[in-house]
Design a protein around this motif. Structure first.
Motif, mmCIF file in Angstrom:
data_model
loop_
_atom_site.group_PDB
_atom_site.id
_atom_site.type_symbol
_atom_site.label_atom_id
_atom_site.label_comp_id
_atom_site.label_asym_id
_atom_site.label_seq_id
_atom_site.Cartn_x
_atom_site.Cartn_y
_atom_site.Cartn_z
ATOM 1 N N ASP A 112 49.341 91.637 -29.669
ATOM 2 C CA ASP A 112 49.120 92.746 -28.608
ATOM 3 C C ASP A 112 47.859 93.209 -28.923
ATOM 4 O O ASP A 112 46.939 92.742 -29.652
ATOM 5 C CB ASP A 112 50.522 93.914 -29.064
ATOM 6 N N GLU A 113 47.536 94.491 -28.750
ATOM 7 C CA GLU A 113 45.929 94.971 -28.860
ATOM 8 C C GLU A 113 45.608 95.297 -30.289
ATOM 9 O O GLU A 113 44.533 95.309 -30.709
ATOM 10 C CB GLU A 113 46.265 96.507 -28.284
ATOM 11 N N GLY A 114 46.634 95.347 -31.265
ATOM 12 C CA GLY A 114 46.096 95.681 -32.598
ATOM 13 C C GLY A 114 46.410 94.669 -33.594
ATOM 14 O O GLY A 114 46.253 94.603 -34.826
ATOM 15 N N LEU A 115 47.380 93.681 -33.217
ATOM 16 C CA LEU A 115 47.923 92.542 -33.889
ATOM 17 C C LEU A 115 47.729 91.221 -33.641
ATOM 18 O O LEU A 115 48.533 91.098 -32.556
ATOM 19 C CB LEU A 115 49.399 93.102 -34.618
ATOM 20 N N LEU A 116 47.513 90.119 -34.412
ATOM 21 C CA LEU A 116 47.762 88.817 -33.932
ATOM 22 C C LEU A 116 48.574 88.254 -35.167
ATOM 23 O O LEU A 116 48.181 88.315 -36.477
ATOM 24 C CB LEU A 116 46.450 88.186 -33.759
ATOM 25 N N VAL A 117 49.818 87.454 -34.840
ATOM 26 C CA VAL A 117 50.276 86.748 -35.725
ATOM 27 C C VAL A 117 50.419 85.411 -35.298
ATOM 28 O O VAL A 117 50.916 85.015 -34.037
ATOM 29 C CB VAL A 117 51.817 87.268 -35.799
ATOM 30 N N ILE A 118 49.781 84.364 -36.277
ATOM 31 C CA ILE A 118 49.721 82.927 -35.937
ATOM 32 C C ILE A 118 50.672 82.061 -36.841
ATOM 33 O O ILE A 118 51.255 82.469 -37.869
ATOM 34 C CB ILE A 118 48.559 82.428 -35.967
ATOM 35 N N ASP A 119 50.977 80.889 -36.302
ATOM 36 C CA ASP A 119 51.706 79.796 -37.169
ATOM 37 C C ASP A 119 50.800 79.020 -37.715
ATOM 38 O O ASP A 119 50.388 77.963 -37.170
ATOM 39 C CB ASP A 119 52.659 79.334 -36.377
ATOM 40 N N LYS A 120 50.139 79.217 -38.850
ATOM 41 C CA LYS A 120 49.160 78.594 -39.531
ATOM 42 C C LYS A 120 49.688 77.160 -40.059
ATOM 43 O O LYS A 120 50.646 76.910 -40.883
ATOM 44 C CB LYS A 120 48.623 79.132 -40.794
ATOM 45 N N PRO A 121 48.699 76.057 -39.646
ATOM 46 C CA PRO A 121 49.460 74.658 -40.160
ATOM 47 C C PRO A 121 49.106 74.438 -41.665
ATOM 48 O O PRO A 121 48.004 75.118 -42.182
ATOM 49 C CB PRO A 121 48.552 73.696 -39.205
ATOM 50 N N ALA A 122 49.443 73.625 -42.404
ATOM 51 C CA ALA A 122 49.371 73.226 -43.579
ATOM 52 C C ALA A 122 48.143 72.472 -43.655
ATOM 53 O O ALA A 122 47.600 71.793 -42.753
ATOM 54 C CB ALA A 122 50.373 72.545 -44.239
ATOM 55 N N GLY A 123 47.056 72.793 -44.614
ATOM 56 C CA GLY A 123 45.921 71.805 -44.873
ATOM 57 C C GLY A 123 44.670 72.657 -44.408
ATOM 58 O O GLY A 123 43.832 72.079 -44.496
ATOM 59 N N VAL A 124 44.991 73.878 -43.886
ATOM 60 C CA VAL A 124 44.120 74.674 -43.325
ATOM 61 C C VAL A 124 43.717 75.808 -44.056
ATOM 62 O O VAL A 124 44.594 76.730 -44.330
ATOM 63 C CB VAL A 124 44.121 74.928 -41.909
ATOM 64 N N THR A 160 50.119 75.772 -47.742
ATOM 65 C CA THR A 160 51.357 76.450 -47.071
ATOM 66 C C THR A 160 51.228 76.731 -45.835
ATOM 67 O O THR A 160 50.264 77.251 -45.061
ATOM 68 C CB THR A 160 51.215 77.927 -47.913
ATOM 69 N N SER A 161 52.009 76.623 -45.068
ATOM 70 C CA SER A 161 52.042 76.534 -43.469
ATOM 71 C C SER A 161 52.945 77.893 -43.153
ATOM 72 O O SER A 161 53.576 78.697 -44.201
ATOM 73 C CB SER A 161 52.918 75.399 -42.784
ATOM 74 N N GLY A 162 52.840 78.485 -41.793
ATOM 75 C CA GLY A 162 53.726 79.538 -41.377
ATOM 76 C C GLY A 162 52.986 80.625 -41.055
ATOM 77 O O GLY A 162 51.709 80.805 -40.534
ATOM 78 N N LEU A 163 53.605 81.930 -41.020
ATOM 79 C CA LEU A 163 53.217 83.233 -40.528
ATOM 80 C C LEU A 163 52.183 83.631 -41.216
ATOM 81 O O LEU A 163 52.030 83.964 -42.415
ATOM 82 C CB LEU A 163 54.480 84.046 -40.750
ATOM 83 N N LEU A 164 50.906 84.104 -40.384
ATOM 84 C CA LEU A 164 49.643 84.687 -41.047
ATOM 85 C C LEU A 164 49.246 85.823 -40.230
ATOM 86 O O LEU A 164 49.309 85.871 -38.980
ATOM 87 C CB LEU A 164 48.675 83.765 -40.971
ATOM 88 N N LEU A 165 49.079 86.941 -40.795
ATOM 89 C CA LEU A 165 48.879 88.081 -40.007
ATOM 90 C C LEU A 165 47.229 88.472 -39.924
ATOM 91 O O LEU A 165 46.636 88.387 -41.090
ATOM 92 C CB LEU A 165 49.520 89.512 -40.604
ATOM 93 N N ILE A 166 46.885 88.913 -38.630
ATOM 94 C CA ILE A 166 45.528 88.908 -38.392
ATOM 95 C C ILE A 166 45.266 90.468 -37.661
ATOM 96 O O ILE A 166 45.915 90.656 -36.452
ATOM 97 C CB ILE A 166 44.996 88.189 -37.783
ATOM 98 N N ALA A 167 44.533 91.308 -38.314
ATOM 99 C CA ALA A 167 44.526 92.764 -37.753
ATOM 100 C C ALA A 167 43.296 92.724 -36.452
ATOM 101 O O ALA A 167 42.097 91.906 -36.938
ATOM 102 C CB ALA A 167 44.009 93.708 -38.572
#
Length: 332
Positions: A112-124, A160-167
């Protein structure tokens, strides 16, 4: 209001500077304003010293050249309003040394306007530094040049893969930091461990401390004098000599799940720091070439609206395939 208030020390200027790259670097004192209150020092410097290799910035901090209020600090220290940051001379790289950062987007779980949540792949990696030229956050900034603010709210290990929070806004970042401090978010990870985990639910409370190997590699170990750390581990499925567990973080220490499980006699499959090399080799022969640790669920209030969020990221296909192989071998 200006973003930075600067005062220059020990300035030496060339008589006739002909180009920007010919200016002699100077020591700067930068006062932290409200715009950067609560930001990590490394992120603050990466924005302030655009173009300077990240390895140079981390080396300057760890070498004591960067100081806050005249004291030595670590790269992850949080800035406070009014702090005076000493920024040493840092030369920009020559054009042929500049590292190109490829723009990249990642699977979006929520935005949304304030938050981005991605599914980060392993190895990055999530950010550049410590031998990595760039990471998720740098690639996202390149992919979204019009975004005025993109900052990591927490970290995931490279494997580690999975949920990563970005403001996407400063108030969202501060809200996320407050949430983690108060323990309002519940972060769950799937881990495949070596050993037969029989307890339905177990609390692991072992203090953790950082240390450095003779080769200069940073590690974490169980230490009674270390920081209090708490992980709740629940059984998901048993495969004989291996088990799938859910690990819930109640504190957020570096490598916490990895060290807690290894210290309990259940190292994570594929963990190159705290796991078993022979186990890692066995799984490589099966085509599994990563650490089995995945941030799969996060229950939390939205950092701005406070509305409840339930965020999930499914297991990557490589993890699903290796579980199917183990289930077949276990005869279940």
């Amino acid at each position: 209001m200006p973003l930075f208030v600067m005062r220059k020390e020990n300035m030496v200027l060339p008589k006739k500077p002909h180009a920007e790259h010919e200016k002699t670097p100077v020591v700067r004192l930068v006062e932290v304003t409200v715009e950067h209150e609560g930001q990590r020092l490394d992120n603050f410097l990466l924005r302030l010293c655009k173009g300077v290799p990240k390895s140079h910035i981390y080396k300057a901090v760890r070498g004591g050249e960067v100081r806050i209020n005249k004291g030595r600090v670590s790269p992850d220290v949080k800035l406070k309003l009014g702090d005076m940051v000493r920024v040493p001379p840092m030369r920009l790289p020559t054009p042929n040394q500049t590292q190109h950062v490829p723009a990249a987007e990642f699977p979006v779980v929520f935005e949304d306007e304030g938050l981005l949540v991605i599914d980060k792949p392993a190895g990055v990696a999530v950010h550049g530094g410590s031998g990595v030229s760039f990471g998720v956050i740098e690639q996202l900034r390149m992919a979204r040049p019009d975004a005025k603010f993109l900052e990591l709210a927490h970290r995931l290990d490279r494997d580690t893969s999975g949920l990563l929070l970005i403001a996407k806004k400063r108030n969202a970042l501060l809200g996320l930091h407050e949430m983690f401090r108060e323990g309002l978010g519940h972060k769950h990870y799937f881990a495949l461990v070596e050993g037969d985990w029989v307890n339905d639910r177990q609390h692991i409370k072992l203090n953790l401390a950082k240390w450095t190997t003779q080769s200069g590699e940073r590690r974490v170990k169980v230490d009674p004098q270390g920081q209090a750390s708490h992980t709740i581990v629940s059984k998901v499925k048993r495969f004989g000599e291996f088990s799938l567990v859910d690990a819930e973080l109640r504190t957020g220490r570096t490598h916490q799940i990895r060290v807690h499980l290894a210290a309990s006699g259940f190292p994570i499959v594929g963990d190159d720091k705290y796991g078993q090399d022979d186990t890692k080799d066995r799984f490589r022969l099966l085509g599994f070439n990563r650490m089995f640790l995945h941030a799969h669920r996060l229950d939390m209030p939205h950092p701005i609206t406070k509305d409840p969020l339930i965020l999930t990221a499914p297991l990557p296909s490589a993890c699903e395939l290796i579980l199917a192989t183990l289930e077949q071998r276990a005869g279940k």
